[in-house]
Write an enzyme that holds these catalytic residues in place. Structure first.
Site, PDB file in Angstrom:
ATOM      1  CG  ASP A 220      -2.612  -4.369   5.441  1.00  0.00           C
ATOM      2  OD1 ASP A 220      -3.072  -3.970   5.218  1.00  0.00           O
ATOM      3  OD2 ASP A 220      -1.474  -2.696   4.986  1.00  0.00           O
TER       4      ASP A 220
ATOM      5  CE1 TYR B 248      -3.436   2.482   0.809  1.00  0.00           C
ATOM      6  CE2 TYR B 248      -2.104   3.582   2.555  1.00  0.00           C
ATOM      7  CZ  TYR B 248      -2.727   3.553   1.506  1.00  0.00           C
ATOM      8  OH  TYR B 248      -3.569   4.922   1.779  1.00  0.00           O
TER       9      TYR B 248
ATOM     10  CE  LYS C 145      -8.790   2.299   2.725  1.00  0.00           C
ATOM     11  NZ  LYS C 145      -7.635   2.035   2.757  1.00  0.00           N
TER      12      LYS C 145
HETATM   13  C1  LIG Z   1      -6.163   2.216   2.765  1.00  0.00           C
HETATM   14  C2  LIG Z   1      -5.166   1.028   3.337  1.00  0.00           C
HETATM   15  C3  LIG Z   1      -4.303   1.416   4.577  1.00  0.00           C
HETATM   16  C4  LIG Z   1      -4.118   2.726   5.367  1.00  0.00           C
HETATM   17  O1  LIG Z   1      -5.425   2.862   5.967  1.00  0.00           O
HETATM   18  P1  LIG Z   1      -6.113   4.301   6.854  1.00  0.00           P
HETATM   19  O2  LIG Z   1      -7.072   3.641   7.318  1.00  0.00           O
HETATM   20  O3  LIG Z   1      -6.488   5.257   5.293  1.00  0.00           O
HETATM   21  O4  LIG Z   1      -4.814   5.223   7.214  1.00  0.00           O
HETATM   22  C5  LIG Z   1      -3.293   0.300   4.954  1.00  0.00           C
HETATM   23  N1  LIG Z   1      -2.894  -1.112   4.061  1.00  0.00           N
HETATM   24  C6  LIG Z   1      -4.244  -1.270   2.918  1.00  0.00           C
HETATM   25  C7  LIG Z   1      -4.111  -2.317   2.199  1.00  0.00           C
HETATM   26  C8  LIG Z   1      -5.234  -0.260   2.518  1.00  0.00           C
HETATM   27  O5  LIG Z   1      -6.227  -0.115   1.801  1.00  0.00           O
END
Ligand SMILES: *Cc1c(COP(=O)(O)O)cnc(C)c1O
Length: 377
Positions: free
Chosen positions: A164, A93, A189
Site C-alpha cells: 500500500d 491501515y 489521499k
Molecule cells: C485511507 C487509506 C486507505 C483506505 O482508502 P479509502 O480510499 O479510504 O478506502 C488505505 N491505506 C491507507 C494507507 C490509507 O491512508
C-alpha cells in the site's frame, strides 16, 4: 518521460485536453467491439486513468476502484485461496486490518503479522504463504520497511508481494522498481489531493492483473464516471502538489525538531529517524507526512482548538494541512498501554503537510502551541 510530464500527458483517443466524461452504462455492442460496462472497469475513461497511474508507478497495467479499500480487499482476495497463508505487516491501515480480521478466517485463509524487520518476515513465512502485504512509510510513525529485502525474501519462496503505497504517492516511491509485485493506492489521499474524492487503484503486471481483474468484476467496486473525471483532473497536478508538500514537510520537520515544545519528530528525511538510510535508498523523497510529540505539559485539546491554518481533520494527502491525534481517533480502539508500547502516546500528532506558505504554517503552530502551553492555559 518524467513524472511531471506523465501527469499531464494526453492519452490517445481524444482531441481535447481531457477525456470527455462518459456516464454511459449501455454501449452499442456491435459498434464498440468489446463490451464496455462501468462495473467491468473497462470504459474508455476508466482505462485512460488506470493506465496513467500504472505509468506513474512503472507498472504494466492498472485498475481503478471506488475506494482504496475496494482495491485492497479485491487484491488480497484475488491472491489468496482457501488453505493459503498471508503475511501482513503489523500496524497496517485500520480498514485493511478490519478486513483481514473479519474476512480471511471465513475464507479459510491463515494469516499472521510480522514486525517491520526482515527477520520477523522471514520467521513468519510458511510453506503455504502466498502473499506478503506491507505499507511503507507506515501510519502514523512513518517507519520504513526495507522493500528490496522483502522482495528478495518473497522471490526465494515464490510469494507475491503487495504494498500500500498511499503515504508515499507515486512521486516519492516506485516500489515496482524495488522488486515489489503489486502496488495499491488509496486515491482518496495524494492522487485525488483535494479532499473531495474517494477512489483507489491497483497496478501490476498483466499476469497478476488477470486474477485481480476477475475478482474485481465479481465484487464490483468500480469508480463512477464523474469521479473518474475528477481523478484524471487531479493527477494533472500530482507532481507539483506533492513536490510542494514535500518541501514544506521537510522544512516543517526541521523546524519542529528544533522547537522547545516538541519532544520528538518522526520524519524519514531527518537523520534522527531510525530508518533514515533505508528511506534514502528506496524513496525519491521522504514525503509529506510527519508525526511529532508535544511535551507532556502542553495541552493537546488547547493546541487543536487554537490551530487555524492547519486543521484537525482525519484524512491526509490533500492540499490543505491536516493534523490528528491517532490515540484518540484512528487508534482509539487500541488500549493505551499497548499504544504507548508502540511509541504512540497521547501527545503524538500526525501531520499531513499541505501546500500553504511555509511561514504561515510555522506561525500557526507557534500561536497554537503558545496558547496550549502551561503558562497560558
Ligand atoms: C485511507 C487509506 C486507505 C483506505 O482508502 P479509502 O480510499 O479510504 O478506502 C488505505 N491505506 C491507507 C494507507 C490509507 O491512508
Amino acid at each position: 518521460m518524467q513524472p511531471s510530464t506523465k501527469c499531464v500527458e494526453i492519452k490517445k483517443g481524444t482531441t481535447g485536453s481531457v477525456q470527455p466524461i462518459d456516464p454511459s452504462t449501455a454501449f452499442h455492442y456491435i459498434d464498440s467491439g468489446p463490451q464496455f460496462y462501468p462495473r467491468y472497469f473497462n470504459t474508455p475513461n476508466q482505462n485512460v486513468v488506470a493506465q496513467k497511474i500504472a505509468d506513474l508507478e512503472h507498472a504494466e497495467l492498472g485498475l481503478i476502484f471506488g475506494s482504496g479499500l475496494a482495491a485492497t480487499t479485491t487484491t488480497i482476495n484475488a491472491l489468496t485461496k482457501p488453505g493459503d497463508h498471508a503475511l501482513f505487516l503489523n500496524g497496517l491501515y485500520g480498514g485493511t486490518q478490519s478486513f483481514i480480521n473479519s474476512e480471511l478466517a471465513d475464507r479459510n485463509v491463515e494469516y499472521s503479522w510480522a514486525e517491520k524487520s526482515i527477520d520477523s518476515f522471514e520467521q513468519n513465512v510458511r510453506e503455504n504463504t502466498s502473499v506478503i502485504y506491507v505499507e511503507s512509510p507506515t501510519n502514523p510513525l512513518l517507519e520504513i520497511v526495507d522493500l528490496r529485502a522483502i522482495a528478495n525474501l518473497a522471490a526465494e519462496h515464490n510469494i507475491v508481494t503487495i504494498i500500500d503505497n498511499t503515504f508515499a504517492s507515486p512521486i516519492n516511491q516506485n516500489p515496482i522498481d524495488l522488486g515489489i509485485d503489486i502496488v495499491i493506492h488509496s486515491g482518496t489521499k495524494y492522487l485525488g489531493g483535494h479532499s473531495d474524492l474517494c477512489c483507489g487503484a491497483v497496478v501490476c503486471s498483466r499476469a497478476l492483473m488477470d486474477g485481480i481483474y476477475k475478482k474485481a468484476k465479481i465484487y464490483g467496486g468500480s469508480l463512477n464516471a464523474l469521479s473518474v473525471y475528477l481523478l484524471e483532473r487531479s493527477i494533472k497536478t500530482l507532481d507539483v502538489r506533492v513536490r510542494r508538500q514535500n518541501e514544506n514537510a521537510a522544512a516543517m520537520a526541521r523546524y519542529l525538531e528544533s522547537h522547545e515544545c516538541v519532544s520528538r519528530v518522526y520524519y524519514p528525511g531527518l537523520e534522527s529517524h531510525p530508518d533514515h538510510v533505508v528511506a534514502q535508498n528506496q524513496m525519491h523523497h521522504p514525503g509529506a507526512m510527519i508525526a511529532f510529540e508535544l511535551l507532556e505539559n502542553i495541552s493537546i485539546t488547547e493546541f487543536l482548538k487554537n490551530i487555524q491554518v492547519i486543521r484537525p481533520a482525519l484524512s491526509l494527502g490533500g492540499v490543505e494541512s491536516n493534523v490528528c491525534v491517532p490515540a484518540t481517533t484512528s487508534h482509539r480502539d487500541i488500549p493505551i498501554a499497548e499504544l504507548n508500547a508502540q511509541g504512540l502516546t497521547e501527545q503524538l500528532i500526525r501531520f499531513s503537510v499541505g501546500i500553504e506558505d511555509l511561514d504561515d504554517l510555522k506561525n500557526d503552530f507557534e500561536k497554537a502551541v503558545g496558547a496550549a502551553s502551561p503558562l497560558s492555559v
